[in-house]
Design an enzyme around this catalytic site. Structure first.
Site, PDB file in Angstrom:
ATOM      1  N   SER A 147      34.919   6.595  53.767  1.00 20.31           N
ATOM      2  CA  SER A 147      35.666   5.497  53.173  1.00 20.31           C
ATOM      3  C   SER A 147      35.001   5.091  51.855  1.00 20.31           C
ATOM      4  O   SER A 147      34.711   5.945  51.015  1.00 20.31           O
ATOM      5  CB  SER A 147      35.770   4.337  54.162  1.00 20.31           C
ATOM      6  OG  SER A 147      36.653   3.345  53.708  1.00 20.31           O
ATOM      7  N   ARG A 216      40.838  -9.787  57.637  1.00 16.60           N
ATOM      8  CA  ARG A 216      40.478  -8.671  58.514  1.00 16.60           C
ATOM      9  C   ARG A 216      41.713  -8.068  59.172  1.00 16.60           C
ATOM     10  O   ARG A 216      41.794  -6.854  59.370  1.00 16.60           O
ATOM     11  CB  ARG A 216      39.494  -9.135  59.586  1.00 16.60           C
ATOM     12  CG  ARG A 216      38.966  -8.017  60.475  1.00 16.60           C
ATOM     13  CD  ARG A 216      38.307  -6.924  59.663  1.00 16.60           C
ATOM     14  NE  ARG A 216      37.580  -5.990  60.496  1.00 16.60           N
ATOM     15  CZ  ARG A 216      36.956  -4.911  60.048  1.00 16.60           C
ATOM     16  NH1 ARG A 216      36.970  -4.627  58.760  1.00 16.60           N
ATOM     17  NH2 ARG A 216      36.302  -4.110  60.872  1.00 16.60           N
ATOM     18  N   ASP A 318      46.057   9.424  57.218  1.00 16.20           N
ATOM     19  CA  ASP A 318      45.349   8.377  56.479  1.00 16.20           C
ATOM     20  C   ASP A 318      46.141   8.025  55.217  1.00 16.20           C
ATOM     21  O   ASP A 318      46.231   8.828  54.290  1.00 16.20           O
ATOM     22  CB  ASP A 318      43.954   8.871  56.113  1.00 16.20           C
ATOM     23  CG  ASP A 318      43.096   7.817  55.435  1.00 16.20           C
ATOM     24  OD1 ASP A 318      43.595   6.704  55.184  1.00 16.20           O
ATOM     25  OD2 ASP A 318      41.919   8.120  55.145  1.00 16.20           O
ATOM     26  N   HIS A 351      43.299   5.850  58.796  1.00 21.94           N
ATOM     27  CA  HIS A 351      41.998   5.849  58.130  1.00 21.94           C
ATOM     28  C   HIS A 351      40.849   5.774  59.131  1.00 21.94           C
ATOM     29  O   HIS A 351      39.764   6.292  58.885  1.00 21.94           O
ATOM     30  CB  HIS A 351      41.927   4.674  57.163  1.00 21.94           C
ATOM     31  CG  HIS A 351      40.697   4.662  56.318  1.00 21.94           C
ATOM     32  ND1 HIS A 351      40.331   5.717  55.504  1.00 21.94           N
ATOM     33  CD2 HIS A 351      39.732   3.719  56.152  1.00 21.94           C
ATOM     34  CE1 HIS A 351      39.211   5.427  54.886  1.00 21.94           C
ATOM     35  NE2 HIS A 351      38.819   4.217  55.259  1.00 21.94           N
ATOM     36  N   ASP A 352      41.090   5.140  60.263  1.00 20.38           N
ATOM     37  CA  ASP A 352      40.055   5.017  61.292  1.00 20.38           C
ATOM     38  C   ASP A 352      39.642   6.346  61.900  1.00 20.38           C
ATOM     39  O   ASP A 352      38.674   6.401  62.665  1.00 20.38           O
ATOM     40  CB  ASP A 352      40.531   4.095  62.414  1.00 20.38           C
ATOM     41  CG  ASP A 352      40.117   2.644  62.190  1.00 20.38           C
ATOM     42  OD1 ASP A 352      39.359   2.390  61.237  1.00 20.38           O
ATOM     43  OD2 ASP A 352      40.560   1.777  62.963  1.00 20.38           O
TER      44      ASP A 352
END
EC number: 2.3.1.31
Length: 401
Positions: A147, A216, A318, A351-352
Protein backbone atom coordinates in the site's frame (compact mmCIF):
# COMPACT_ATOMS: atom_id res chain seq x y z
CA UNK A 1 16.52 -12.70 18.08
CA UNK A 2 14.05 -9.83 18.28
CA UNK A 3 14.37 -6.31 19.59
CA UNK A 4 11.88 -3.52 20.22
CA UNK A 5 13.39 -0.13 20.72
CA UNK A 6 13.17 3.61 20.21
CA UNK A 7 16.13 5.67 19.05
CA UNK A 8 16.63 9.42 19.11
CA UNK A 9 17.82 10.68 15.72
CA UNK A 10 18.32 14.21 17.04
CA UNK A 11 17.18 17.28 15.18
CA UNK A 12 15.28 16.43 12.02
CA UNK A 13 14.46 18.76 9.17
CA UNK A 14 11.44 17.72 7.15
CA UNK A 15 11.25 18.24 3.41
CA UNK A 16 8.83 21.07 4.08
CA UNK A 17 11.81 22.96 5.54
CA UNK A 18 10.44 22.86 9.09
CA UNK A 19 12.41 21.14 11.86
CA UNK A 20 11.81 19.54 15.23
CA UNK A 21 14.51 19.43 17.92
CA UNK A 22 14.39 15.66 18.22
CA UNK A 23 12.92 12.81 16.22
CA UNK A 24 12.41 9.55 18.07
CA UNK A 25 11.80 6.51 15.90
CA UNK A 26 10.20 3.34 17.23
CA UNK A 27 11.41 0.20 15.50
CA UNK A 28 11.55 -3.56 15.79
CA UNK A 29 14.15 -5.96 14.45
CA UNK A 30 13.99 -9.71 13.91
CA UNK A 31 16.82 -12.13 13.25
CA UNK A 32 20.57 -11.60 13.25
CA UNK A 33 22.51 -9.21 11.04
CA UNK A 34 25.27 -10.88 9.03
CA UNK A 35 26.27 -7.86 6.98
CA UNK A 36 24.34 -8.52 3.77
CA UNK A 37 20.96 -9.91 4.86
CA UNK A 38 19.04 -6.80 5.96
CA UNK A 39 15.43 -6.50 4.80
CA UNK A 40 13.50 -3.30 5.52
CA UNK A 41 9.71 -3.70 5.69
CA UNK A 42 7.63 -0.53 5.23
CA UNK A 43 4.24 -0.44 6.92
CA UNK A 44 0.97 0.81 5.48
CA UNK A 45 -1.15 3.78 6.53
CA UNK A 46 -2.08 2.81 10.10
CA UNK A 47 0.51 0.10 10.73
CA UNK A 48 3.32 0.12 13.24
CA UNK A 49 6.80 -1.31 13.66
CA UNK A 50 5.09 -4.47 14.96
CA UNK A 51 5.28 -6.41 11.70
CA UNK A 52 5.93 -9.92 13.08
CA UNK A 53 4.87 -11.88 16.14
CA UNK A 54 7.17 -11.55 19.11
CA UNK A 55 7.36 -14.28 21.75
CA UNK A 56 8.43 -11.74 24.36
CA UNK A 57 5.85 -9.05 23.61
CA UNK A 58 2.55 -10.59 24.54
CA UNK A 59 1.36 -9.84 21.02
CA UNK A 60 1.00 -6.08 21.53
CA UNK A 61 3.09 -3.10 20.55
CA UNK A 62 2.14 0.54 21.14
CA UNK A 63 -1.57 -0.10 21.00
CA UNK A 64 -1.61 -2.32 17.92
CA UNK A 65 -2.78 -5.67 19.21
CA UNK A 66 -1.67 -7.86 16.30
CA UNK A 67 1.45 -8.10 14.18
CA UNK A 68 0.17 -6.59 10.94
CA UNK A 69 2.08 -8.98 8.64
CA UNK A 70 2.64 -11.85 11.05
CA UNK A 71 1.74 -14.45 8.41
CA UNK A 72 4.37 -13.12 5.99
CA UNK A 73 7.26 -12.17 8.30
CA UNK A 74 8.68 -14.60 10.85
CA UNK A 75 10.58 -17.87 11.30
CA UNK A 76 9.90 -20.07 8.29
CA UNK A 77 7.59 -17.45 6.73
CA UNK A 78 7.95 -15.76 3.35
CA UNK A 79 10.34 -13.19 4.83
CA UNK A 80 12.17 -15.69 6.99
CA UNK A 81 13.62 -14.13 10.13
CA UNK A 82 15.97 -17.10 10.57
CA UNK A 83 17.61 -16.07 7.29
CA UNK A 84 17.18 -12.30 7.19
CA UNK A 85 17.67 -9.39 9.53
CA UNK A 86 14.29 -7.68 9.29
CA UNK A 87 13.76 -4.07 10.33
CA UNK A 88 10.44 -2.27 10.53
CA UNK A 89 10.21 1.34 11.73
CA UNK A 90 7.13 3.37 12.58
CA UNK A 91 6.85 6.35 10.24
CA UNK A 92 7.19 9.96 11.44
CA UNK A 93 3.72 11.45 11.89
CA UNK A 94 2.22 8.20 13.15
CA UNK A 95 1.25 7.48 16.75
CA UNK A 96 2.95 4.16 17.47
CA UNK A 97 6.10 5.36 19.18
CA UNK A 98 7.69 7.55 16.53
CA UNK A 99 7.40 11.31 17.01
CA UNK A 100 4.15 12.68 15.61
CA UNK A 101 1.34 15.12 16.37
CA UNK A 102 0.43 13.42 19.66
CA UNK A 103 4.05 13.56 20.91
CA UNK A 104 5.22 16.16 23.39
CA UNK A 105 6.84 19.22 21.91
CA UNK A 106 9.93 19.66 24.14
CA UNK A 107 9.81 23.42 23.59
CA UNK A 108 6.29 23.78 25.04
CA UNK A 109 5.73 20.65 27.14
CA UNK A 110 2.43 20.13 25.29
CA UNK A 111 1.51 17.77 22.45
CA UNK A 112 2.44 19.14 19.03
CA UNK A 113 -1.03 18.74 17.59
CA UNK A 114 -1.21 20.46 14.24
CA UNK A 115 1.93 22.46 15.03
CA UNK A 116 3.79 19.33 13.93
CA UNK A 117 5.49 19.89 10.55
CA UNK A 118 3.91 18.51 7.37
CA UNK A 119 5.17 14.98 6.69
CA UNK A 120 5.89 13.33 3.35
CA UNK A 121 6.77 9.79 2.27
CA UNK A 122 10.23 11.18 1.56
CA UNK A 123 10.55 12.07 5.25
CA UNK A 124 9.73 8.46 6.13
CA UNK A 125 12.49 7.24 3.82
CA UNK A 126 15.05 9.71 5.15
CA UNK A 127 14.24 8.77 8.76
CA UNK A 128 14.60 5.07 7.88
CA UNK A 129 17.99 5.74 6.29
CA UNK A 130 19.15 7.51 9.46
CA UNK A 131 17.87 4.63 11.59
CA UNK A 132 19.73 2.09 9.47
CA UNK A 133 22.90 4.13 9.89
CA UNK A 134 22.41 3.91 13.65
CA UNK A 135 22.00 0.13 13.35
CA UNK A 136 25.12 -0.24 11.20
CA UNK A 137 23.19 -1.29 8.11
CA UNK A 138 24.47 0.06 4.81
CA UNK A 139 23.15 -1.59 1.67
CA UNK A 140 19.83 -3.42 2.00
CA UNK A 141 19.33 -6.88 0.62
CA UNK A 142 15.72 -5.84 0.05
CA UNK A 143 13.05 -3.31 0.89
CA UNK A 144 9.45 -4.53 0.88
CA UNK A 145 6.18 -2.71 1.52
CA UNK A 146 2.47 -2.79 0.84
CA UNK A 147 0.00 0.00 0.00
CA UNK A 148 1.54 3.35 0.95
CA UNK A 149 4.41 1.23 2.27
CA UNK A 150 4.96 0.31 -1.38
CA UNK A 151 5.22 4.02 -2.18
CA UNK A 152 7.84 4.17 0.58
CA UNK A 153 9.67 1.39 -1.28
CA UNK A 154 9.57 3.34 -4.56
CA UNK A 155 10.88 6.42 -2.78
CA UNK A 156 13.86 4.37 -1.61
CA UNK A 157 14.62 3.45 -5.23
CA UNK A 158 14.68 7.07 -6.41
CA UNK A 159 16.23 8.61 -3.27
CA UNK A 160 18.82 5.96 -2.32
CA UNK A 161 19.14 3.77 -5.45
CA UNK A 162 22.60 2.50 -4.52
CA UNK A 163 21.42 1.27 -1.13
CA UNK A 164 18.96 -1.41 -2.33
CA UNK A 165 19.60 -4.70 -4.10
CA UNK A 166 16.01 -5.96 -4.46
CA UNK A 167 12.60 -4.40 -3.85
CA UNK A 168 8.94 -5.39 -3.74
CA UNK A 169 6.08 -2.92 -4.07
CA UNK A 170 2.92 -4.81 -3.09
CA UNK A 171 -0.57 -3.44 -3.85
CA UNK A 172 0.86 -0.03 -4.58
CA UNK A 173 1.40 2.51 -7.35
CA UNK A 174 3.39 5.56 -8.39
CA UNK A 175 0.59 7.87 -7.18
CA UNK A 176 -3.06 7.89 -6.12
CA UNK A 177 -5.79 8.51 -8.66
CA UNK A 178 -8.42 11.24 -8.37
CA UNK A 179 -11.11 8.97 -6.90
CA UNK A 180 -8.92 7.91 -3.98
CA UNK A 181 -7.76 11.49 -3.47
CA UNK A 182 -11.41 12.52 -3.26
CA UNK A 183 -12.32 9.85 -0.73
CA UNK A 184 -9.31 10.72 1.43
CA UNK A 185 -10.44 14.35 1.31
CA UNK A 186 -13.90 13.43 2.61
CA UNK A 187 -12.32 11.29 5.36
CA UNK A 188 -10.17 14.19 6.53
CA UNK A 189 -13.13 16.57 6.43
CA UNK A 190 -14.99 14.17 8.71
CA UNK A 191 -12.22 14.66 11.28
CA UNK A 192 -11.72 18.39 10.93
CA UNK A 193 -15.50 18.94 10.89
CA UNK A 194 -15.92 17.20 14.24
CA UNK A 195 -16.66 19.89 16.86
CA UNK A 196 -14.15 18.23 19.19
CA UNK A 197 -11.24 18.53 16.75
CA UNK A 198 -10.43 22.02 18.08
CA UNK A 199 -7.95 22.78 15.32
CA UNK A 200 -6.00 19.66 16.21
CA UNK A 201 -5.36 20.69 19.82
CA UNK A 202 -7.74 18.33 21.58
CA UNK A 203 -5.41 16.29 23.79
CA UNK A 204 -6.60 17.79 27.08
CA UNK A 205 -10.28 17.09 26.36
CA UNK A 206 -12.60 14.94 24.29
CA UNK A 207 -11.14 14.25 20.87
CA UNK A 208 -12.81 14.03 17.45
CA UNK A 209 -13.82 10.40 17.90
CA UNK A 210 -16.92 10.61 15.72
CA UNK A 211 -14.97 12.20 12.90
CA UNK A 212 -12.17 9.64 13.13
CA UNK A 213 -14.73 6.83 13.17
CA UNK A 214 -16.34 8.10 9.96
CA UNK A 215 -12.92 8.52 8.33
CA UNK A 216 -12.02 4.94 9.14
CA UNK A 217 -15.31 3.68 7.77
CA UNK A 218 -14.61 5.43 4.48
CA UNK A 219 -11.18 3.80 4.47
CA UNK A 220 -12.60 0.33 5.03
CA UNK A 221 -14.97 0.74 2.10
CA UNK A 222 -11.95 1.66 -0.04
CA UNK A 223 -10.07 -1.45 1.05
CA UNK A 224 -12.82 -3.93 0.13
CA UNK A 225 -14.03 -4.91 -3.33
CA UNK A 226 -17.65 -4.97 -4.44
CA UNK A 227 -17.45 -8.76 -4.76
CA UNK A 228 -15.94 -9.28 -1.31
CA UNK A 229 -18.52 -6.99 0.33
CA UNK A 230 -21.35 -8.81 -1.42
CA UNK A 231 -20.03 -12.18 -0.30
CA UNK A 232 -19.27 -11.11 3.25
CA UNK A 233 -22.37 -9.01 3.99
CA UNK A 234 -24.90 -8.95 1.18
CA UNK A 235 -28.04 -7.13 2.30
CA UNK A 236 -28.45 -9.26 5.39
CA UNK A 237 -29.74 -7.91 8.68
CA UNK A 238 -27.24 -8.03 11.51
CA UNK A 239 -29.72 -9.93 13.69
CA UNK A 240 -30.98 -9.38 17.18
CA UNK A 241 -27.64 -10.07 18.80
CA UNK A 242 -26.09 -7.04 17.08
CA UNK A 243 -26.11 -3.97 19.29
CA UNK A 244 -26.50 -0.45 17.96
CA UNK A 245 -26.28 2.16 20.70
CA UNK A 246 -28.97 4.30 19.14
CA UNK A 247 -30.42 4.83 15.65
CA UNK A 248 -28.65 7.66 13.83
CA UNK A 249 -32.03 9.20 13.06
CA UNK A 250 -35.61 8.42 14.19
CA UNK A 251 -36.66 6.74 10.95
CA UNK A 252 -33.68 4.34 11.11
CA UNK A 253 -35.36 2.37 13.89
CA UNK A 254 -37.96 1.17 11.37
CA UNK A 255 -35.35 -0.32 9.03
CA UNK A 256 -32.99 -3.28 9.57
CA UNK A 257 -29.51 -2.75 11.01
CA UNK A 258 -27.54 -4.51 8.31
CA UNK A 259 -24.42 -6.63 8.67
CA UNK A 260 -22.39 -4.18 6.62
CA UNK A 261 -23.40 -1.36 9.00
CA UNK A 262 -22.52 -3.47 12.02
CA UNK A 263 -19.10 -4.30 10.53
CA UNK A 264 -18.30 -0.66 9.82
CA UNK A 265 -19.41 0.43 13.29
CA UNK A 266 -17.32 -2.31 14.92
CA UNK A 267 -14.20 -1.44 12.93
CA UNK A 268 -14.65 2.26 13.66
CA UNK A 269 -14.98 1.66 17.41
CA UNK A 270 -11.81 -0.44 17.46
CA UNK A 271 -9.86 2.09 15.44
CA UNK A 272 -10.80 5.09 17.57
CA UNK A 273 -9.38 3.27 20.58
CA UNK A 274 -5.98 2.76 18.98
CA UNK A 275 -5.21 5.59 16.55
CA UNK A 276 -4.80 9.34 16.75
CA UNK A 277 -7.01 11.57 14.58
CA UNK A 278 -4.22 14.03 13.77
CA UNK A 279 -1.96 11.16 12.72
CA UNK A 280 -4.69 10.00 10.34
CA UNK A 281 -4.66 13.47 8.77
CA UNK A 282 -0.87 13.51 8.48
CA UNK A 283 -0.48 9.98 7.16
CA UNK A 284 -3.20 10.27 4.53
CA UNK A 285 -1.80 13.60 3.33
CA UNK A 286 1.64 12.00 2.96
CA UNK A 287 0.11 9.22 0.85
CA UNK A 288 -1.95 11.65 -1.25
CA UNK A 289 1.09 13.86 -1.86
CA UNK A 290 3.35 11.08 -3.13
CA UNK A 291 4.11 11.24 -6.85
CA UNK A 292 7.05 9.16 -8.05
CA UNK A 293 7.72 11.54 -10.93
CA UNK A 294 7.84 14.71 -8.80
CA UNK A 295 11.08 16.53 -9.62
CA UNK A 296 11.80 14.24 -12.56
CA UNK A 297 10.81 14.10 -16.22
CA UNK A 298 8.64 11.06 -15.48
CA UNK A 299 8.44 7.78 -13.60
CA UNK A 300 11.12 6.18 -15.74
CA UNK A 301 13.51 9.04 -15.08
CA UNK A 302 12.83 8.78 -11.32
CA UNK A 303 13.81 5.10 -11.33
CA UNK A 304 16.64 5.24 -13.85
CA UNK A 305 19.46 5.22 -11.28
CA UNK A 306 18.23 2.00 -9.62
CA UNK A 307 20.30 -0.98 -10.77
CA UNK A 308 18.65 -3.68 -8.68
CA UNK A 309 15.47 -5.70 -9.22
CA UNK A 310 11.87 -4.69 -8.54
CA UNK A 311 8.89 -6.98 -8.05
CA UNK A 312 5.54 -5.23 -8.56
CA UNK A 313 2.68 -7.28 -7.13
CA UNK A 314 -0.95 -6.31 -7.76
CA UNK A 315 -4.40 -7.80 -7.14
CA UNK A 316 -7.22 -7.89 -9.68
CA UNK A 317 -9.92 -6.89 -7.18
CA UNK A 318 -7.99 -3.91 -5.82
CA UNK A 319 -9.53 -0.61 -6.96
CA UNK A 320 -7.45 1.44 -4.52
CA UNK A 321 -4.22 0.57 -6.35
CA UNK A 322 -5.24 -1.13 -9.58
CA UNK A 323 -3.44 -3.67 -11.74
CA UNK A 324 -3.41 -1.03 -14.49
CA UNK A 325 -1.52 1.36 -12.22
CA UNK A 326 0.91 -1.40 -11.32
CA UNK A 327 1.47 -2.21 -14.99
CA UNK A 328 2.14 1.46 -15.71
CA UNK A 329 4.82 1.36 -13.00
CA UNK A 330 6.32 -1.80 -14.47
CA UNK A 331 6.34 -0.24 -17.93
CA UNK A 332 8.20 2.79 -16.56
CA UNK A 333 10.81 0.39 -15.19
CA UNK A 334 11.16 -1.29 -18.59
CA UNK A 335 11.58 2.12 -20.19
CA UNK A 336 14.33 2.90 -17.67
CA UNK A 337 15.99 -0.51 -18.23
CA UNK A 338 15.27 -1.49 -14.61
CA UNK A 339 14.85 -5.23 -14.06
CA UNK A 340 11.16 -5.65 -13.16
CA UNK A 341 8.46 -8.29 -12.94
CA UNK A 342 4.79 -7.45 -12.57
CA UNK A 343 3.01 -10.30 -10.85
CA UNK A 344 -0.78 -10.08 -11.02
CA UNK A 345 -2.75 -12.09 -8.46
CA UNK A 346 -6.31 -13.18 -9.15
CA UNK A 347 -8.23 -12.04 -6.07
CA UNK A 348 -11.58 -10.49 -5.22
CA UNK A 349 -10.59 -9.35 -1.73
CA UNK A 350 -9.88 -5.79 -2.79
CA UNK A 351 -6.96 -3.77 -1.43
CA UNK A 352 -6.96 -5.81 1.78
CA UNK A 353 -5.75 -8.82 -0.21
CA UNK A 354 -2.11 -8.07 0.58
CA UNK A 355 -2.95 -8.49 4.28
CA UNK A 356 -5.59 -11.25 4.24
CA UNK A 357 -4.12 -13.53 1.56
CA UNK A 358 -0.56 -14.21 2.75
CA UNK A 359 -0.50 -17.48 0.83
CA UNK A 360 -0.63 -15.44 -2.39
CA UNK A 361 1.83 -12.76 -1.32
CA UNK A 362 4.39 -15.11 0.19
CA UNK A 363 5.75 -17.24 -2.68
CA UNK A 364 6.81 -14.44 -5.05
CA UNK A 365 8.31 -12.42 -2.20
CA UNK A 366 10.23 -15.46 -0.95
CA UNK A 367 11.61 -16.15 -4.40
CA UNK A 368 12.56 -12.52 -4.90
CA UNK A 369 14.59 -12.57 -1.69
CA UNK A 370 16.19 -15.93 -2.43
CA UNK A 371 16.88 -15.87 -6.16
CA UNK A 372 15.72 -12.51 -7.48
CA UNK A 373 13.35 -12.13 -10.41
CA UNK A 374 14.40 -15.54 -11.71
CA UNK A 375 12.37 -17.04 -8.84
CA UNK A 376 9.91 -19.74 -9.82
CA UNK A 377 6.85 -18.07 -8.35
CA UNK A 378 7.48 -14.77 -10.12
CA UNK A 379 5.96 -14.27 -13.54
CA UNK A 380 6.45 -11.04 -15.47
CA UNK A 381 3.17 -10.10 -17.08
CA UNK A 382 4.14 -8.33 -20.25
CA UNK A 383 1.11 -6.26 -21.19
CA UNK A 384 -1.50 -7.95 -23.33
CA UNK A 385 -4.38 -6.21 -25.05
CA UNK A 386 -8.04 -7.07 -25.39
CA UNK A 387 -10.09 -6.66 -28.58
CA UNK A 388 -10.28 -2.89 -28.05
CA UNK A 389 -6.52 -2.63 -27.79
CA UNK A 390 -6.64 -1.73 -24.10
CA UNK A 391 -4.29 -3.29 -21.55
CA UNK A 392 -5.63 -6.50 -20.06
CA UNK A 393 -3.72 -7.96 -17.08
CA UNK A 394 -2.48 -11.52 -17.23
CA UNK A 395 -3.65 -13.52 -14.20
CA UNK A 396 -0.72 -15.65 -13.20
CA UNK A 397 -0.66 -18.69 -10.97
CA UNK A 398 1.46 -18.51 -7.86
CA UNK A 399 1.66 -22.24 -7.49
CA UNK A 400 2.88 -23.38 -10.91
CA UNK A 401 6.28 -24.39 -9.59
Amino acid sequence: MTTRNTTDLGEFQFLSGESIPTLEVAYETYGEFTGDNAVLVCHALTGSAHVARRPDAGGETAGQARAWWGDVVGPGKAIDTTEYYVICANAPGSCYGTTGPSSENPETGEPYGTDFPPVTVGDWTRAQRKLLDELGVGRLHAVVGGSVGGMNVLDWLRRFPDDVDRAAAVASAARLDAQCLALDTVARRAITGDPNWNGGHYYDGPGPEEGLARARQIGHIMYLSKASMGRKFGRRSAGREAVREEPPDPAAAFFPYREVESYLDYQADKFVDRFDANSYLYMTRAMDDFDLSAGYEGDADALAAFEGELLVLSFTGDWHFTTEQAEALAEACREAAVDVAHHVVESDHGHDAFLVEPEKVGPPVTDLLETGLAGRAITDTEPETDDSGEFAPVHTSLFSK
